[in-house]
Every structure is written in C-alpha cells, then in structure tokens.
Design a protein around this motif. Sequence first.
Motif, PDB file in Angstrom:
ATOM      1  N   TYR A  14      34.418  51.433  24.724  1.00  0.00           N
ATOM      2  CA  TYR A  14      35.270  52.109  25.870  1.00  0.00           C
ATOM      3  C   TYR A  14      35.022  53.309  26.393  1.00  0.00           C
ATOM      4  CZ  TYR A  14      39.917  53.682  27.600  1.00  0.00           C
ATOM      5  OH  TYR A  14      40.810  53.849  28.460  1.00  0.00           O
ATOM      6  N   ALA A  15      34.573  54.270  25.935  1.00  0.00           N
ATOM      7  CA  ALA A  15      34.211  55.513  26.364  1.00  0.00           C
ATOM      8  C   ALA A  15      32.902  55.263  27.307  1.00  0.00           C
ATOM      9  CB  ALA A  15      33.648  56.660  25.247  1.00  0.00           C
ATOM     10  N   ASP A  16      31.964  54.606  27.035  1.00  0.00           N
ATOM     11  CA  ASP A  16      31.095  54.190  28.037  1.00  0.00           C
ATOM     12  C   ASP A  16      31.545  53.552  29.277  1.00  0.00           C
ATOM     13  OD1 ASP A  16      29.111  55.112  26.147  1.00  0.00           O
ATOM     14  OD2 ASP A  16      28.451  53.225  25.475  1.00  0.00           O
ATOM     15  N   SER A  17      32.307  52.648  29.285  1.00  0.00           N
ATOM     16  CA  SER A  17      33.185  51.939  30.024  1.00  0.00           C
ATOM     17  C   SER A  17      33.628  52.995  31.022  1.00  0.00           C
ATOM     18  CB  SER A  17      33.853  50.966  29.792  1.00  0.00           C
ATOM     19  OG  SER A  17      34.525  50.260  30.954  1.00  0.00           O
ATOM     20  N   GLU A  18      34.567  53.855  30.591  1.00  0.00           N
ATOM     21  CA  GLU A  18      35.265  54.766  31.126  1.00  0.00           C
ATOM     22  C   GLU A  18      34.276  55.919  31.965  1.00  0.00           C
ATOM     23  OE1 GLU A  18      38.806  54.875  31.861  1.00  0.00           O
ATOM     24  OE2 GLU A  18      38.478  52.850  31.250  1.00  0.00           O
ATOM     25  N   ALA A  19      33.328  56.235  31.087  1.00  0.00           N
ATOM     26  CA  ALA A  19      32.485  57.016  31.762  1.00  0.00           C
ATOM     27  C   ALA A  19      31.787  56.449  33.203  1.00  0.00           C
ATOM     28  CB  ALA A  19      31.414  57.720  30.837  1.00  0.00           C
ATOM     29  N   HIS A  20      31.324  55.451  33.085  1.00  0.00           N
ATOM     30  CA  HIS A  20      30.699  54.481  34.078  1.00  0.00           C
ATOM     31  C   HIS A  20      31.814  54.306  35.401  1.00  0.00           C
ATOM     32  CE1 HIS A  20      28.158  51.625  36.386  1.00  0.00           C
ATOM     33  NE2 HIS A  20      29.188  51.037  36.287  1.00  0.00           N
ATOM     34  N   LYS A  21      33.095  53.936  34.998  1.00  0.00           N
ATOM     35  CA  LYS A  21      33.948  53.842  36.076  1.00  0.00           C
ATOM     36  C   LYS A  21      34.355  55.217  36.773  1.00  0.00           C
ATOM     37  CE  LYS A  21      36.920  51.065  33.501  1.00  0.00           C
ATOM     38  NZ  LYS A  21      38.343  50.856  33.194  1.00  0.00           N
ATOM     39  N   LYS A  22      34.208  56.102  35.951  1.00  0.00           N
ATOM     40  CA  LYS A  22      34.655  57.468  36.538  1.00  0.00           C
ATOM     41  C   LYS A  22      33.171  57.751  37.585  1.00  0.00           C
ATOM     42  CE  LYS A  22      35.215  62.812  35.865  1.00  0.00           C
ATOM     43  NZ  LYS A  22      34.826  62.890  37.204  1.00  0.00           N
ATOM     44  N   GLN A  23      32.084  57.616  37.047  1.00  0.00           N
ATOM     45  CA  GLN A  23      30.837  57.592  37.990  1.00  0.00           C
ATOM     46  C   GLN A  23      30.790  57.077  39.105  1.00  0.00           C
ATOM     47  OE1 GLN A  23      27.185  56.264  36.464  1.00  0.00           O
ATOM     48  NE2 GLN A  23      25.932  57.796  37.487  1.00  0.00           N
ATOM     49  N   GLN A  28      31.874  56.981  45.079  1.00  0.00           N
ATOM     50  CA  GLN A  28      32.440  56.040  46.063  1.00  0.00           C
ATOM     51  C   GLN A  28      33.417  57.070  46.842  1.00  0.00           C
ATOM     52  OE1 GLN A  28      34.573  53.083  43.910  1.00  0.00           O
ATOM     53  NE2 GLN A  28      32.948  51.544  44.230  1.00  0.00           N
ATOM     54  N   SER A  29      34.004  58.295  46.027  1.00  0.00           N
ATOM     55  CA  SER A  29      34.790  59.081  46.652  1.00  0.00           C
ATOM     56  C   SER A  29      34.033  60.013  47.615  1.00  0.00           C
ATOM     57  CB  SER A  29      35.525  59.916  45.603  1.00  0.00           C
ATOM     58  OG  SER A  29      36.579  59.206  45.048  1.00  0.00           O
ATOM     59  N   ALA A  30      32.544  60.263  47.269  1.00  0.00           N
ATOM     60  CA  ALA A  30      31.847  61.291  47.906  1.00  0.00           C
ATOM     61  C   ALA A  30      31.561  60.640  49.391  1.00  0.00           C
ATOM     62  CB  ALA A  30      30.706  61.495  47.187  1.00  0.00           C
TER      63      ALA A  30
END
Length: 164
Positions: A14-23, A28-30
């Motif tokens: 879950y932590a890896d998945s959330e880190a990937h989503k945030k990245q 995309q935001s940039a």
Amino acid sequence: MDDVQQLGEMLRHYADSEAHKKQQLDIQSARWTHKLDELFQQIEHWLEPVKTVGLLEVGRQAYTASSPSVPVETSTFKTQKLTVQITGKTVEFVPDVMGAGGSISIAVLGLTAARHGSVSLVLAADKNDWLWKKTNGLKDPDTFGFDANFLAAQLQSLIPRDRA
C-alpha cells in the motif's frame, strides 16, 4: 505466512502504491502548471501586436483551481487566469482542476452567446496541441484546433459592428 506477516506485506505494498500515485500526481501537476503558463504566454504573444489601451488589454491574476471534490481551501492547483479586455467586454481563460491522467481544461468565459453553451480549451494528457471545444446543449461538442487566427476570429465577434 501468518496474518501479521501478511498485514506487514499489505502495508508495504500500500505504501509503495501511494508513493507511486503521489509521484505521478506531482509529475502531472508540474506539466499542468507548465502547459498553462506556456499557453498564456502564447496568447499574450499573439495579442501583443494589437494591444491598445482601452480597446484590447491582456492580464493575469492569481487563481486557485477548485472543484466539488477539490475545495479551494485545500486545492494544490495554484496558478493564474488570463483575462482579455476587448471593447469593454471581458474574456477569461480560467483553468479547471487537473483531470484524469493529467488532462487540462480551461473554461473560456465571455465568448458564448448560446443560452446553454460553453467554451473551453482542452489539452489531452498525451498531447501538446490545445483544442477549442464549444458545447451547446446535448449535441456533440464542436472541436477546433486553437491558434492565433482562430482566437482572433473569436475575439472579432465581440467588436460591435456598425449597423448602417
């Protein structure tokens, strides 16, 4: 594997998945911020030769994009909106919150006379060319490539005509 070990594995995944989503969101935001600035610079460049005090003026104001699911108080989509003042009328290019997969849309206010119509600029996540999308009621939207001549033609519709 016992339940505690399985719980640990699930939490790591879950932590890896959330880190990937945030990245991905950060990337995309940039792009969202860069493409909006690039578009506004392009519009300013296109209109520079015809800017005339009191008749055509272009400016930017700080703006935070929000939506029902991203309230302005917590929105990370801080940007600007572009305003074109032409013969006493205002056209605003107002960015929406970044869409799915990094898609970008901008509401164009002040150019549609249709009662239930709207105009927007849209940039798909995997594209570099903006599209002008005019929606009127329930029919399919009309879509056009967006360039200097197209913008000029749209702005011309706001200039009062002599009725001689």
